[in-house]
Design a protein around this motif. Structure first.
Motif, short mmCIF file in Angstrom:
data_model
loop_
_atom_site.label_atom_id
_atom_site.label_comp_id
_atom_site.label_asym_id
_atom_site.label_seq_id
_atom_site.Cartn_x
_atom_site.Cartn_y
_atom_site.Cartn_z
N PRO A 106 34.91 32.44 37.37
CA PRO A 106 35.39 33.67 37.90
C PRO A 106 37.08 33.36 38.10
O PRO A 106 37.48 32.44 38.62
N LYS A 107 37.46 34.46 37.70
CA LYS A 107 39.08 34.54 37.83
C LYS A 107 39.75 34.39 39.18
O LYS A 107 40.61 33.66 39.37
N ASP A 108 38.90 34.63 40.07
CA ASP A 108 39.60 34.44 41.68
C ASP A 108 39.41 33.03 42.20
O ASP A 108 40.06 32.80 42.92
N LEU A 109 38.85 32.24 41.36
CA LEU A 109 38.84 30.64 41.54
C LEU A 109 40.09 30.00 41.11
O LEU A 109 40.35 28.85 41.27
N VAL A 110 40.67 30.70 40.25
CA VAL A 110 41.83 30.19 39.51
C VAL A 110 43.24 30.49 40.24
O VAL A 110 43.64 31.56 40.47
N PHE A 111 43.94 29.62 40.65
CA PHE A 111 45.17 29.60 41.36
C PHE A 111 46.36 29.18 40.35
O PHE A 111 46.21 28.50 39.69
#
Length: 458
Positions: free
Chosen positions: A291-296
């Motif tokens: 999930p893109k929300d886990l990538v900073f």
């Protein structure tokens, strides 16, 4: 006044210095320092009090490496893996390793899929669990359903999954063991899986026994469950140990991305990946599974980079050594090493099976190169396997002894790991020491011994 205090020589003997005579500081930093030679020798002497790592057969972790590995580790001592702008070649080596491991595990997009190194398999497992939770939560939100009670289903797992469940507020549904079954039985899944299940986690190399859980059968059972209930439950494989064993010893075994239901896999480089301590790996089936929300995206020292590990600054040496091993050994070299380990484990199992006191639970065939056993008649014996562990430690050997998880807590087992660097002769000597210890224990009533569990999961 002690003689060393009036010694005016510029280079006194190390063992005539203050540190050697009065002892090293224990509770606060000393006022003044000492020479590098004195500090090195006195600290090294402290380490002599540790056990001999080569005789530690409780651990899964690498305890023998080549001289070239020591040199490369020294070359990388100042490399910070997170600073990919400053150390782009180290970052490129990490990416190569991810793609090679993805290929080893038959990823359909091995050259493009996403993954990363971690400080160990525990961190990698938590990343896999987080991705499952985020993906489940997103699906539930789109369906307009509550997402406040996630659960994850597993068999006997390593403590990192208990930590994941507690730290990230997920119910851990651990399927209990039963006599004659040392892992998940696929037909048990229907009683544990529901619409709040973020995923099922089979283990390729159960920590307690060394056996593989039946990953394909678990996926097949989930396929049947989907047809019956509509529940589409993903799978993350915890291959902490087996991920670098099965591809070489059991290449025909279906446990990896050849099974469509498997979304991610973690493994430990510093176990059967043969690297020094400090590296794990997580690979997703394809980039859409993270999930893109886990990538900073982080601005760091002049560069912008994506990061999705739990840790930030960490050393690059272990990643470089993983790549060194791939280049140094190749596929054939890994197969030869793991085959030698398996052969020695099976040899040890055959020797132990001849002892009247021992019942072999796993003999090193078909899964990890290790042996797991228990006492045949524990209630009749006036000693336990804890006492046996304590006794063989007098000869330097460290062997894990512990109770099995629910519902077999009354069963105490021993597990012996046979890793790279454990020779046939070492196995023979270990067997002789176990046999001698059992003879001693059988002749001496030590039922009041306070020996307890000695467990190494890593």
């Amino acid at each position: 006044m002690p003689l060393w205090k009036i010694n005016t020589r510029d280079n006194p003997d190390i063992y005539a210095t203050a540190g050697a005579v009065e002892g090293l500081a224990k509770t606060k930093i000393p006022e003044t320092g000492v020479s590098p030679e004195e500090a090195y020798n006195l600290v090294r002497d402290e380490l002599y009090l540790d056990g001999n790592a080569r005789q530690n057969l409780a651990t899964f972790c690498t305890t023998w490496v080549e001289d070239e590995v020591h040199k490369l580790m020294a070359d990388c001592i100042d490399k910070n893996m997170i600073d990919k702008d400053e150390y782009p070649q180290t970052a490129a080596i990490e990416a190569r390793c991810v793609h090679m491991i993805a290929s080893l595990w038959h990823s359909p997009e091995a050259e493009e899929t996403i993954g990363c190194s971690t400080t160990g398999s525990s961190e990698a497992a938590m990343l896999g669990g987080l991705a499952l939770k985020w993906a489940w939560r997103d699906r539930r939100k789109k369906e307009g359903k509550p997402c406040d009670k996630p659960n994850i289903v597993c068999g006997p797992v390593q403590v990192c999954w208990h930590k994941f469940a507690r730290y990230f507020d997920v119910e851990l549904r651990q399927i209990p063991l039963s006599e004659g079954s040392l892992h998940i039985q696929p037909d048990q899944l229907k009683d544990y899986v529901d619409e709040n299940t973020i995923g099922v986690v089979p283990t390729l190399g159960v920590t307690f026994t060394g056996v593989y859980e039946p990953v394909k059968d678990i996926c097949d059972e989930l396929d049947k469950l989907q047809i019956k209930t509509g529940l589409d439950v993903p799978v993350h494989v915890d291959a902490a140990s087996g991920g670098f064993v099965a591809p070489f010893l059991q290449p025909e075994l279906l446990w990896d991305f050849r099974l469509d239901r498997i979304k991610s896999i973690n493994a430990s480089g510093h176990k059967f990946g043969l690297t020094p301590l400090g590296v794990g790996w997580i690979v997703w089936r394809d980039s859409s599974e993270l999930p893109k929300d886990l990538v900073f995206n982080v601005d760091y020292l002049g560069g912008n980079m994506p990061t999705f590990a739990l840790n930030f600054s960490r050393p690059g040496g272990q990643i470089v050594i993983q790549y060194y091993n791939f280049m140094r050994l190749g596929w054939i070299g890994y197969r030869e090493i793991q085959s030698a380990c398996a052969e020695n484990a099976q040899y040890l199992a055959s020797k132990l099976a001849d002892l009247p006191e021992i019942e072999i639970l796993y003999n090193g065939k078909g899964a990890l190169p290790c042996v797991c056993y228990r006492l045949k008649k524990p209630k009749a014996a006036h000693y336990t396997l804890y006492d046996l562990s304590e006794r063989v430690r007098m000869s330097g050997w460290q062997i894990a002894s512990y109770p099995l998880p629910a519902d077999m807590e009354d069963t105490i087992v021993q597990r012996i790991m046979v890793r790279h660097g454990v020779s046939h002769d070492a196995v023979d000597q270990l067997f002789l020491d176990i046999r001698k210890s059992l003879k001693y224990l059988s002749k001496n009533n030590i039922k009041w011994s306070d020996a307890g569990p000695s467990f190494s999961h890593g």
